[in-house]
Design an enzyme around this catalytic site. Sequence first.
Site, short mmCIF file in Angstrom:
data_model
loop_
_atom_site.label_atom_id
_atom_site.label_comp_id
_atom_site.label_asym_id
_atom_site.label_seq_id
_atom_site.Cartn_x
_atom_site.Cartn_y
_atom_site.Cartn_z
N SER A 1 0.85 -1.19 0.00
CA SER A 1 0.00 0.00 0.00
C SER A 1 0.89 1.25 0.00
O SER A 1 2.11 1.15 0.18
CB SER A 1 -0.87 0.00 1.25
OG SER A 1 -0.03 0.11 2.39
N ASP B 1 -1.03 -1.49 -4.22
CA ASP B 1 -2.40 -1.46 -3.73
C ASP B 1 -2.85 0.00 -3.54
O ASP B 1 -2.09 0.82 -3.02
CB ASP B 1 -2.45 -2.22 -2.39
CG ASP B 1 -3.86 -2.44 -1.89
OD1 ASP B 1 -4.80 -2.45 -2.71
OD2 ASP B 1 -4.02 -2.61 -0.66
N GLU C 1 -10.96 0.85 -9.62
CA GLU C 1 -12.06 0.68 -8.66
C GLU C 1 -13.22 1.58 -9.02
O GLU C 1 -13.06 2.75 -9.34
CB GLU C 1 -11.58 1.00 -7.24
CG GLU C 1 -12.69 0.84 -6.20
CD GLU C 1 -12.21 0.99 -4.77
OE1 GLU C 1 -11.06 0.60 -4.46
OE2 GLU C 1 -12.97 1.53 -3.94
N ALA D 1 -12.55 -7.62 2.88
CA ALA D 1 -13.29 -8.84 3.22
C ALA D 1 -12.60 -9.65 4.31
O ALA D 1 -12.77 -10.86 4.39
CB ALA D 1 -13.48 -9.69 1.97
N ASP E 1 -5.27 -7.96 4.33
CA ASP E 1 -4.33 -7.14 5.08
C ASP E 1 -4.61 -7.24 6.58
O ASP E 1 -3.79 -7.73 7.36
CB ASP E 1 -4.42 -5.68 4.59
CG ASP E 1 -3.33 -4.80 5.18
OD1 ASP E 1 -2.47 -5.31 5.92
OD2 ASP E 1 -3.34 -3.58 4.90
ZN LIG Z 1 -8.59 -1.92 -0.43
#
Ligand SMILES: [Zn+2]
Length: 309
Positions: A49, A81, A136, A214, A257
């Site tokens: 990230s 990410d 996204e 998730a 994560d």
């Molecule tokens: Zn994410």
Amino acid sequence: MLISPKSMLEKANKEGYAVPAFNINNLEILQAVIEAALEENSPVIIQTSEGAIEYAGMEYLGAIVRVAGELNDIPIALHLDHGRDYNLVKKAIDSGFYTSVMFDGSSLPFEDNVLKTKDVVVMARKKRPAIQVEAELGAIPGKEDLIHVSRRDAFYTNPEQAEEFVEKTGCDSLAISIGTAHGAFKFTDDPSLDFERLKEIKKRVKVPLVLHGASEVNQEIVKIANSFGAKLGGVKGVSNRLLSHAVKLGINKVNIDTDLRIAFDAGVRKFLKTYPKVFDPRKILGPAKDLIRQEARDKMRLLGSSGKA
Ligand SMILES: [Zn+2]
């Protein structure tokens, strides 16, 4: 060698499973995930990230993942990410480390998201071999902005727009919003995912679909962490049953994560409390690595990527 996630995700899309994408911040987490992938014979996406890059540096992280790719005979990809900053995405593409990047324009108006994502796709396609681009559409909230049911439509991915978005941008995979949320403190009630929406998106969008937010928040591991001093009261995640149903309906990449963070936390806390006289970092981090490895193996089995390397 690090490979493009293209073939991994296309195979997953065709055969109906999901490839796990694990966020790493340091050597130990990377090693634990790679060991899990070897034990499960699973393809794996390693991702960093913006926060991880701020913490450890793109060059350090890129170098250790590259070595993992050289040493191990399983498919390993390196992905950026949530690239929100165009310059960081460009830096990742030019670095020579990443085989895939995410450009996250989900907070932008639709047309802006299309234009900026398209720019990134054009830039990524110029590389040889081409860098993959995840985009996204629809916002995946964090704990600070829990979605009230009445506002769902404003956040969740609209299936028609998703089709138009993929067509216009040429992105290689699409992260969608169907009710998941980032972090551990995300649900006060048991979460529900909008499976009807997922089915509709899957009908219209042919590129692999990605699910963020998730994490399961494994209560066994939370219990270990709490019994050695953590205060993770009330954390709740997406159940394994919901996640595996989402995979069945067409999710092909799942980001992980939070679950690794909790495992790391539990392992370190337990060790420090149990052995207050030991101060060797290698000993302190060992049990955390074991817990992360176990957590990663569980995910691979759940997502169906075991044996698919
Ligand atoms: Zn994410």
